[in-house]
Design an enzyme around this catalytic site. Structure first.
Site, PDB file in Angstrom:
ATOM      1  N   ILE A   1      -4.021  -7.287   8.582  1.00  0.00           N
ATOM      2  CA  ILE A   1      -3.263  -6.179   8.004  1.00  0.00           C
ATOM      3  C   ILE A   1      -4.101  -5.676   6.838  1.00  0.00           C
ATOM      4  O   ILE A   1      -4.176  -6.324   5.787  1.00  0.00           O
ATOM      5  CB  ILE A   1      -1.866  -6.619   7.549  1.00  0.00           C
ATOM      6  CG1 ILE A   1      -1.043  -7.110   8.742  1.00  0.00           C
ATOM      7  CG2 ILE A   1      -1.139  -5.477   6.832  1.00  0.00           C
ATOM      8  CD1 ILE A   1       0.336  -7.649   8.376  1.00  0.00           C
TER       9      ILE A   1
ATOM     10  N   THR B   1       0.814  -1.211   0.000  1.00  0.00           N
ATOM     11  CA  THR B   1       0.000   0.000   0.000  1.00  0.00           C
ATOM     12  C   THR B   1       0.850   1.264   0.000  1.00  0.00           C
ATOM     13  O   THR B   1       0.382   2.333  -0.396  1.00  0.00           O
ATOM     14  CB  THR B   1      -0.924  -0.016   1.233  1.00  0.00           C
ATOM     15  OG1 THR B   1      -1.657  -1.249   1.234  1.00  0.00           O
ATOM     16  CG2 THR B   1      -1.904   1.133   1.212  1.00  0.00           C
TER      17      THR B   1
ATOM     18  N   LYS C   1       0.808 -12.927   7.272  1.00  0.00           N
ATOM     19  CA  LYS C   1      -0.282 -12.205   6.620  1.00  0.00           C
ATOM     20  C   LYS C   1      -0.856 -13.153   5.577  1.00  0.00           C
ATOM     21  O   LYS C   1      -0.200 -13.514   4.599  1.00  0.00           O
ATOM     22  CB  LYS C   1       0.207 -10.915   5.967  1.00  0.00           C
ATOM     23  CG  LYS C   1      -0.918 -10.155   5.257  1.00  0.00           C
ATOM     24  CD  LYS C   1      -0.445  -8.862   4.613  1.00  0.00           C
ATOM     25  CE  LYS C   1      -1.598  -8.171   3.889  1.00  0.00           C
ATOM     26  NZ  LYS C   1      -1.176  -6.926   3.214  1.00  0.00           N
TER      27      LYS C   1
ATOM     28  N   TYR D   1       4.397 -13.083   4.331  1.00  0.00           N
ATOM     29  CA  TYR D   1       3.270 -12.579   3.544  1.00  0.00           C
ATOM     30  C   TYR D   1       2.930 -13.628   2.489  1.00  0.00           C
ATOM     31  O   TYR D   1       3.684 -13.827   1.531  1.00  0.00           O
ATOM     32  CB  TYR D   1       3.636 -11.245   2.903  1.00  0.00           C
ATOM     33  CG  TYR D   1       2.515 -10.538   2.168  1.00  0.00           C
ATOM     34  CD1 TYR D   1       1.200 -10.983   2.202  1.00  0.00           C
ATOM     35  CD2 TYR D   1       2.770  -9.389   1.425  1.00  0.00           C
ATOM     36  CE1 TYR D   1       0.189 -10.332   1.540  1.00  0.00           C
ATOM     37  CE2 TYR D   1       1.770  -8.715   0.748  1.00  0.00           C
ATOM     38  CZ  TYR D   1       0.478  -9.193   0.805  1.00  0.00           C
ATOM     39  OH  TYR D   1      -0.529  -8.534   0.138  1.00  0.00           O
TER      40      TYR D   1
END
Length: 289
Positions: A189, A46, A151, A123
């Site tokens: 998240i 992001t 995540k 992730y």
């Protein structure tokens, strides 16, 4: 620090001069924490980390780490594992090796070799990396010393049991966070939690407290909001909404991203404004620390 609750992967705000606006970033970090976020993520996807210079990346982490220290919250650092060793950082967010598709054994070996320098949050996002992982492989990863969480953004809802007690499972698909929390995730998240931060935090607390009616009331509207915020490439719509709310000076993104269309932003603004989702801090339009 315990990784539980909603973590906000901070955008990188750009000023009218198209440079990183660190003062706005600091204010935004404090605001999401004021509204109930449990922690921060710096240099996640992001944040557009690939479009930032190394010096800009370091400055972003410095600001986020300072806020994390001041507020006593965890900070997870993506993109630059070396920066996760800085004071104020808790762990590095480390992507499952993308594109090469090394197989499950290769993924496990990769993280066994990587673990040890700083705590790791893996992730797992197979629609970006091309690498699927079975529940068995995830359990193997969770048992690696120094791997403290994941995540989990597979686009599906899975019940993952028999994970170590000190391993944090954090949902990473924003529209699916409510069912992920319902099935035992420790938190999430969530880029969408820039908007309606308090409502996302309340959702996590409701599932943790076993308040199913409240969680259901929040889950549907937040899923709709998340889908609207991801209607165009992340974080373009989120930046458009934050600018509309007066929280950032511009909705500027850097190539290869392009700004979201006005209609898409307007649709997300309307959803954020309905049902009382937006907390009072966002409604103060530009006021903050």
């Amino acid at each position: 620090m315990e990784l539980r609750g909603i973590f906000v992967p901070l955008i990188t705000p750009f000023g009218v001069d198209r440079e990183v606006d660190l003062s706005v970033l600091e204010r935004l970090a404090h605001r999401v924490l004021d509204d109930g976020a449990a922690g921060l993520v710096a240099l996640g996807t992001t944040a557009e980390p690939g479009s930032l210079t190394p010096a800009e990346q370091e400055n972003v982490v410095e600001v986020a780490a300072r806020v994390a220290r001041e507020r006593g919250v965890p900070l997870i650092v993506g993109a630059r594992p070396d920066l996760a060793a800085r004071p104020g950082a808790t762990a590095a967010l480390s992507l499952v090796p993308p594109f090469v598709r090394p197989g499950e054994a290769g993924v496990v070996a990769h993280f066994e070799a990587l673990a040890g320098n700083v705590p790791l949050v893996i992730y797992h996002v197979p629609y970006r990396t091309g690498q699927e992982l079975s529940i068995t492989a995830i359990r193997r990863l969770a048992s690696i010393p120094g791997v403290i969480g994941m995540k989990y953004a597979t686009g599906t809802i899975d019940v993952i049991g028999d994970l170590p007690d000190d391993f944090a499972l954090l949902g990473g698909d924003d529209p699916l966070i409510s069912p992920m929390l319902a099935t035992g995730a420790h938190g999430g998240i969530l880029a969408s939690a820039h908007i309606a931060t308090r409502a996302f935090a309340d959702l996590a607390a409701a599932w943790q407290d076993g308040d199913v009616p409240r969680a259901r009331r929040l889950g549907g509207p937040l899923a709709d909001l998340s889908r609207a915020l991801f209607a165009e490439p992340n974080p373009t719509v989120i930046k458009g909404v934050l600018q509309d709310q007066g929280q950032i000076p511009t909705a500027t993104v850097r190539l290869p991203l392009l700004p979201a269309s006005p209609d898409t932003v307007a649709a997300a603004v309307a959803l954020a404004s309905s049902g009382g989702l937006v907390g009072h801090h966002a409604q103060e339009r530009g006021q903050g620390r």
